[in-house]
Design a protein around this motif. Structure first.
Motif, PDB file in Angstrom:
ATOM      1  N   TYR A   1      18.459   6.870 -10.148  1.00  0.00           N
ATOM      2  CA  TYR A   1      19.217   5.882 -10.923  1.00  0.00           C
ATOM      3  C   TYR A   1      18.517   5.449 -12.212  1.00  0.00           C
ATOM      4  CZ  TYR A   1      22.112   5.460  -6.740  1.00  0.00           C
ATOM      5  OH  TYR A   1      22.949   5.721  -5.690  1.00  0.00           O
ATOM      6  N   GLN A   2      17.274   5.938 -12.419  1.00  0.00           N
ATOM      7  CA  GLN A   2      16.489   5.514 -13.589  1.00  0.00           C
ATOM      8  C   GLN A   2      16.512   3.993 -13.752  1.00  0.00           C
ATOM      9  OE1 GLN A   2      18.926   8.311 -14.270  1.00  0.00           O
ATOM     10  NE2 GLN A   2      17.193   9.368 -13.320  1.00  0.00           N
ATOM     11  N   CYS A   3      16.328   3.315 -12.617  1.00  0.00           N
ATOM     12  CA  CYS A   3      16.415   1.860 -12.613  1.00  0.00           C
ATOM     13  C   CYS A   3      15.041   1.245 -12.374  1.00  0.00           C
ATOM     14  CB  CYS A   3      17.373   1.390 -11.518  1.00  0.00           C
ATOM     15  SG  CYS A   3      16.836   1.840  -9.851  1.00  0.00           S
ATOM     16  N   GLU A   4      14.933  -0.025 -12.699  1.00  0.00           N
ATOM     17  CA  GLU A   4      13.730  -0.791 -12.376  1.00  0.00           C
ATOM     18  C   GLU A   4      13.818  -1.212 -10.917  1.00  0.00           C
ATOM     19  OE1 GLU A   4      11.393  -4.889 -13.764  1.00  0.00           O
ATOM     20  OE2 GLU A   4      13.140  -4.171 -14.893  1.00  0.00           O
ATOM     21  N   VAL A   5      12.696  -1.201 -10.207  1.00  0.00           N
ATOM     22  CA  VAL A   5      12.675  -1.566  -8.797  1.00  0.00           C
ATOM     23  C   VAL A   5      11.754  -2.766  -8.578  1.00  0.00           C
ATOM     24  CG1 VAL A   5      12.174  -0.814  -6.440  1.00  0.00           C
ATOM     25  CG2 VAL A   5      13.149   0.808  -8.078  1.00  0.00           C
ATOM     26  N   VAL A   6      12.245  -3.738  -7.828  1.00  0.00           N
ATOM     27  CA  VAL A   6      11.469  -4.885  -7.370  1.00  0.00           C
ATOM     28  C   VAL A   6      11.227  -4.671  -5.876  1.00  0.00           C
ATOM     29  CG1 VAL A   6      11.476  -7.388  -7.008  1.00  0.00           C
ATOM     30  CG2 VAL A   6      12.526  -6.413  -9.069  1.00  0.00           C
ATOM     31  N   THR A   7      10.000  -4.840  -5.422  1.00  0.00           N
ATOM     32  CA  THR A   7       9.738  -4.633  -3.995  1.00  0.00           C
ATOM     33  C   THR A   7       9.502  -5.956  -3.273  1.00  0.00           C
ATOM     34  OG1 THR A   7       7.345  -4.329  -4.277  1.00  0.00           O
ATOM     35  CG2 THR A   7       8.741  -2.358  -4.417  1.00  0.00           C
ATOM     36  N   PHE A   8       9.961  -5.989  -2.038  1.00  0.00           N
ATOM     37  CA  PHE A   8       9.759  -7.154  -1.178  1.00  0.00           C
ATOM     38  C   PHE A   8       9.258  -6.682   0.182  1.00  0.00           C
ATOM     39  CE2 PHE A   8      12.102  -9.436   2.319  1.00  0.00           C
ATOM     40  CZ  PHE A   8      11.140 -10.412   2.505  1.00  0.00           C
ATOM     41  N   THR A   9       8.132  -7.238   0.584  1.00  0.00           N
ATOM     42  CA  THR A   9       7.536  -6.927   1.881  1.00  0.00           C
ATOM     43  C   THR A   9       7.395  -8.224   2.663  1.00  0.00           C
ATOM     44  OG1 THR A   9       6.290  -5.126   0.858  1.00  0.00           O
ATOM     45  CG2 THR A   9       5.587  -5.845   3.063  1.00  0.00           C
ATOM     46  N   ALA A  10       7.913  -8.236   3.885  1.00  0.00           N
ATOM     47  CA  ALA A  10       7.878  -9.439   4.719  1.00  0.00           C
ATOM     48  C   ALA A  10       6.783  -9.331   5.761  1.00  0.00           C
ATOM     49  CB  ALA A  10       9.221  -9.643   5.396  1.00  0.00           C
ATOM     50  N   ASP A  11       5.947 -10.353   5.841  1.00  0.00           N
ATOM     51  CA  ASP A  11       5.013 -10.485   6.953  1.00  0.00           C
ATOM     52  C   ASP A  11       5.689 -11.375   7.974  1.00  0.00           C
ATOM     53  OD1 ASP A  11       3.038 -10.926   8.785  1.00  0.00           O
ATOM     54  OD2 ASP A  11       1.558 -11.713   7.378  1.00  0.00           O
ATOM     55  N   ILE A  12       6.195 -10.745   9.052  1.00  0.00           N
ATOM     56  CA  ILE A  12       6.851 -11.503  10.121  1.00  0.00           C
ATOM     57  C   ILE A  12       6.061 -11.365  11.427  1.00  0.00           C
ATOM     58  CG2 ILE A  12       9.180 -11.597   9.176  1.00  0.00           C
ATOM     59  CD1 ILE A  12       9.846  -9.072  10.719  1.00  0.00           C
ATOM     60  N   GLY A  13       4.746 -11.155  11.258  1.00  0.00           N
ATOM     61  CA  GLY A  13       3.885 -11.093  12.427  1.00  0.00           C
ATOM     62  C   GLY A  13       3.745  -9.710  13.010  1.00  0.00           C
ATOM     63  N   GLN A  14       3.967  -8.677  12.193  1.00  0.00           N
ATOM     64  CA  GLN A  14       3.872  -7.305  12.712  1.00  0.00           C
ATOM     65  C   GLN A  14       2.447  -6.869  12.992  1.00  0.00           C
ATOM     66  OE1 GLN A  14       5.063  -8.313   9.731  1.00  0.00           O
ATOM     67  NE2 GLN A  14       5.220  -6.613   8.275  1.00  0.00           N
ATOM     68  N   GLY A  15       1.460  -7.671  12.546  1.00  0.00           N
ATOM     69  CA  GLY A  15       0.075  -7.382  12.871  1.00  0.00           C
ATOM     70  C   GLY A  15      -0.529  -6.252  12.081  1.00  0.00           C
ATOM     71  N   GLU A  16       0.102  -5.851  11.000  1.00  0.00           N
ATOM     72  CA  GLU A  16      -0.425  -4.785  10.164  1.00  0.00           C
ATOM     73  C   GLU A  16      -1.028  -5.370   8.895  1.00  0.00           C
ATOM     74  OE1 GLU A  16       2.789  -2.193   9.324  1.00  0.00           O
ATOM     75  OE2 GLU A  16       2.940  -1.397  11.362  1.00  0.00           O
ATOM     76  N   GLU A  17      -2.054  -4.697   8.402  1.00  0.00           N
ATOM     77  CA  GLU A  17      -2.621  -5.074   7.112  1.00  0.00           C
ATOM     78  C   GLU A  17      -1.626  -4.717   6.016  1.00  0.00           C
ATOM     79  OE1 GLU A  17      -5.327  -6.735   6.549  1.00  0.00           O
ATOM     80  OE2 GLU A  17      -5.951  -6.822   8.642  1.00  0.00           O
ATOM     81  N   LEU A  18      -1.395  -5.616   5.095  1.00  0.00           N
ATOM     82  CA  LEU A  18      -0.437  -5.379   4.018  1.00  0.00           C
ATOM     83  C   LEU A  18      -1.125  -5.180   2.676  1.00  0.00           C
ATOM     84  CD1 LEU A  18       2.275  -8.008   5.047  1.00  0.00           C
ATOM     85  CD2 LEU A  18       2.220  -5.562   5.561  1.00  0.00           C
TER      86      LEU A  18
END
Length: 403
Positions: A28-45
């Protein structure tokens, strides 16, 4: 759908969403905004930001939603004692509306004209994400790459990643052969050998819980305090909703509590087999039903139980933000005003047993229920008329049948 200019992507930094990020840019040749949720998955982000930056993403959101998740989604669901198809405690289902909510908030705040997610076209999550988004942003445009592209296998995804220069880190232990989803409430496992419903997984599948056969040989007792239907303390120690659930997860995991192997009916019409670990939730459900047994009127309790499957199905199918779920929640929450007190549970070898309950708002009256002298609190002769009146239709029907 017109070509999007700017897209908010629900981004984990794993293989699927890393490929989606580059695919959105390429397609799409578009700009992308990323969102990552920490909901207690226990992984390093920590890896999420540099991976997104590598592909020119300027607006990167990594939000700690653990407390909101448990307080505003998990606890209201547990007030309803919600279980899907008799066994599933809805650990994945209840996380999706929160992710959709925050994704929409970010999309609108950053001027995006579309959102995107990594859910496949065969699963429930696509429905949950998109119904949540439409309920909060009626004009939302959704890009679901799994319904558009031809990268329909792990091999094709890896080939695309290699060609695009997307780094895919290999786990030191070789990783899990299953598709996993984790949050503060549970972990789910799908795929791999689980696609054969006759196949029995070995003990290596489980991450949160001890094998019940190897759990402590001595039972452990835990006391949970409730206020208006929500757990507020464990063994006398107050905590936030997330802190409470975290403590219960550790206790449940130690004693091998909360394992489930289930074939379920997806909303899209497919049967799927998954394994789930919900240690803290299993304890919490047992405790909540125990305190309700003291504090709820009979007809309140029975009506709640009748509504529960409908409520659970609404969550499973993605209708958290629907008017009917809100209506049911209001009714459920009204029943919880006097659900206060303490429950004592016994944890042993994968099982949770009631060991005691008490409440200042109890409806339990020992003078009525006693087998000893009730000192006139209950006139047993009254039961005769009660039974005869309730048996009237049965006697009338029996006479008709005899004719």
């Amino acid at each position: 759908m017109s070509k999007p200019r700017k897209v908010a992507l629900a981004y984990s930094g794993g293989l699927d969403t890393s490929v989606i990020l580059k695919w959105l840019q390429d397609t799409y040749q578009c700009e992308v905004v990323t969102f990552t949720a920490d909901i207690g998955q226990g992984e390093e982000l920590d890896h999420v930001r540099p991976k997104a930056q590598q592909f020119g993403v300027k607006e990167i959101f990594i939000d700690d939603l653990r407390e909101e998740f448990v307080r505003d989604f998990v606890f209201p669901m547990f007030r309803a004692n919600a279980i899907y198809e008799g066994e599933y405690l809805l650990g994945t289902s209840i996380a999706r509306p929160l992710i959709a909510k925050r994704l929409v908030e970010i999309a609108r705040a950053t001027g995006c004209d579309a959102i995107s997610h990594g859910a496949t076209g065969k699963g429930n999550d696509q429905v949950r994400f998109e119904l949540g988004a439409y309920a909060l942003w009626p004009e939302a445009k959704v890009i679901a790459p799994w319904r558009e592209w031809d990268l329909n296998s792990r091999e094709k995804l890896l080939a695309y990643a290699a060609e695009a220069g997307i780094p895919i880190a290999k786990k030191k232990d070789g990783g899990s052969p299953y598709s996993m989803d984790a949050n503060a409430l549970h972990i789910s496992y799908e795929g791999g050998g689980l696609e054969d419903p006759w196949w029995t997984p070995d003990d290596s599948i489980w991450r949160l819980t001890t094998n019940p056969e190897e759990a402590p040989n001595e039972a452990e007792y835990v006391t949970i305090e409730f206020d208006k239907g929500d757990a507020v303390a464990v063994n006398g120690v107050k905590g936030t909703p997330y802190e409470i659930l975290e403590v219960l997860n550790k206790l449940g995991g130690k004693h091998g509590i909360g394992r489930l192997d289930l074939v379920e009916n997806r909303y899209v019409g497919i049967k799927s087999r998954g394994c789930y670990e919900t240690p803290g939730g299993t304890i919490l459900l047992k405790a909540h039903r125990a305190i309700e047994s003291l504090c709820l009127d009979r007809e309140q309790a029975h009506l709640k139980d009748e509504m529960m499957p409908r409520y659970a199905k609404l969550i499973y199918n993605g209708y958290w933000f629907s008017p009917e779920r809100r209506m049911l929640q209001a009714l459920i929450d009204d029943t919880q005003v006097r659900v206060n007190g303490e429950v004592k549970l016994k944890l042993y070898k994968g099982a949770v047993y009631n060991a005691g309950r008490r409440s200042k708002d109890t409806l339990f009256d020992a003078t009525l229920s006693t087998f000893e002298d009730d000192r006139g609190a209950y006139n047993q002769k009254d039961a005769e008329g009660f039974i005869r009146l309730n048996g009237l239709r049965l006697r009338t029907g029996a006479k008709r049948d005899a004719r």
